[in-house]
Scaffold this active site. Sequence first.
Site, PDB file in Angstrom:
ATOM      1  N   CYS A  81       7.177   9.453   9.013  1.00 40.01           N
ATOM      2  CA  CYS A  81       6.104  10.243   9.618  1.00 40.01           C
ATOM      3  C   CYS A  81       4.753   9.649   9.249  1.00 40.01           C
ATOM      4  CB  CYS A  81       6.192  11.681   9.112  1.00 40.01           C
ATOM      5  SG  CYS A  81       4.819  12.692   9.690  1.00 40.01           S
ATOM      6  N   ILE A  83       0.733  10.135   9.909  1.00 40.02           N
ATOM      7  CA  ILE A  83      -0.239  11.120  10.410  1.00 40.02           C
ATOM      8  C   ILE A  83      -1.638  10.522  10.324  1.00 40.02           C
ATOM      9  CG2 ILE A  83      -1.208  13.435  10.110  1.00 40.02           C
ATOM     10  CD1 ILE A  83       1.460  14.289   8.855  1.00 40.02           C
ATOM     11  N   THR A  87      -9.327   6.929   8.712  1.00 38.42           N
ATOM     12  CA  THR A  87      -9.577   5.494   8.923  1.00 38.42           C
ATOM     13  C   THR A  87      -8.549   4.881   9.867  1.00 38.42           C
ATOM     14  OG1 THR A  87      -8.146   4.750   7.147  1.00 38.42           O
ATOM     15  CG2 THR A  87     -10.401   5.359   6.526  1.00 38.42           C
ATOM     16  N   HIS A  89      -6.330   2.893   9.062  1.00 39.95           N
ATOM     17  CA  HIS A  89      -5.075   2.645   8.341  1.00 39.95           C
ATOM     18  C   HIS A  89      -3.859   3.206   9.083  1.00 39.95           C
ATOM     19  CE1 HIS A  89      -2.825   1.644   4.758  1.00 39.95           C
ATOM     20  NE2 HIS A  89      -2.319   2.862   4.713  1.00 39.95           N
ATOM     21  N   PHE A 114      15.210   5.200  16.527  1.00 43.87           N
ATOM     22  CA  PHE A 114      13.794   5.294  16.126  1.00 43.87           C
ATOM     23  C   PHE A 114      13.384   6.762  15.988  1.00 43.87           C
ATOM     24  CE2 PHE A 114       9.228   5.287  17.058  1.00 43.87           C
ATOM     25  CZ  PHE A 114       8.788   4.320  16.160  1.00 43.87           C
TER      26      PHE A 114
HETATM   27  N1  INI Z   1       3.060   5.805   5.161  1.00 40.29           N
HETATM   28  C1  INI Z   1       3.656   6.735   5.935  1.00 40.29           C
HETATM   29  O1  INI Z   1       4.889   6.778   5.995  1.00 40.29           O
HETATM   30  N2  INI Z   1       2.903   7.599   6.659  1.00 40.29           N
HETATM   31  C2  INI Z   1       1.536   7.583   6.636  1.00 40.29           C
HETATM   32  O2  INI Z   1       0.901   8.424   7.313  1.00 40.29           O
HETATM   33  C3  INI Z   1       0.885   6.598   5.836  1.00 40.29           C
HETATM   34  N3  INI Z   1      -0.547   6.540   5.782  1.00 40.29           N
HETATM   35  O3  INI Z   1      -1.196   7.108   6.668  1.00 40.29           O
HETATM   36  O4  INI Z   1      -1.119   5.912   4.938  1.00 40.29           O
HETATM   37  C4  INI Z   1       1.693   5.709   5.068  1.00 40.29           C
HETATM   38  N4  INI Z   1       1.141   4.774   4.275  1.00 40.29           N
HETATM   39  C5  INI Z   1       1.879   4.110   3.241  1.00 40.29           C
HETATM   40  C6  INI Z   1       2.572   2.844   3.729  1.00 40.29           C
HETATM   41  O5  INI Z   1       3.635   3.145   4.612  1.00 40.29           O
HETATM   42  C7  INI Z   1       3.152   2.053   2.549  1.00 40.29           C
HETATM   43  O6  INI Z   1       4.147   2.791   1.905  1.00 40.29           O
HETATM   44  C8  INI Z   1       2.108   1.649   1.522  1.00 40.29           C
HETATM   45  O7  INI Z   1       1.029   0.983   2.135  1.00 40.29           O
HETATM   46  C9  INI Z   1       2.719   0.711   0.437  1.00 40.29           C
HETATM   47  O8  INI Z   1       3.263  -0.479   1.014  1.00 40.29           O
END
Ligand code: INI
Length: 158
Positions: A81, A83, A87, A89, A114
């Site tokens: 998930c 969200i 930013t 990101h 998926f």
């Molecule tokens: N990972 C998610 O599964 N969902 C998110 O919404 C999310 N956001 O928004 O940052 C997220 N970030 C972490 C990313 O998947 C990695 O686990 C992290 O960057 C370490 O590699």
Amino acid sequence: MKTIEGCLPCPEAKIAIVVSRFNSFITERLLEGAEDTLLRQGQVNPDNITCIRVPGAIEIPLTVKRAAESGKYDAVIALGCVIRGATYHFEIVANECAKGLTQTMLGSNIPVAFGVLACDTIEQAVQRAGSKAGNKGSEAALSSLEMINVLNNLKNVG
Ligand code: INI
């Protein structure tokens, strides 16, 4: 005309579910939906369902790839998930996860389902994790069951 299609029961199937911990209040609901569907609709043996937990959506594709390549499973289900935050990101995580998974699907010999949400709001995610808009984990599980049978039937067609 010959038609190849798949039904849902897969009593012999071995299935891996890769689920991310990030936003676990949503991903755990997706996991519950997927497991319930595999057991009740797919008649899958609970001992043949393996859950693999990863930190976040970015880590899902590599893990799905390894599980698919292991030869141990008939299908892999990806659940996560993402969200939207303040930013850019969000877009990177959601897009790279989807891109990695579609590449993995095409290079894989088994179905990859998926079930990774990409939502603008928490409310949208809640709606897709067992409320108003169904449970996308359950839908991913349904597609993996159907695809296991489609690919088996395709192999066996005369
Ligand atoms: N990972 C998610 O599964 N969902 C998110 O919404 C999310 N956001 O928004 O940052 C997220 N970030 C972490 C990313 O998947 C990695 O686990 C992290 O960057 C370490 O590699």
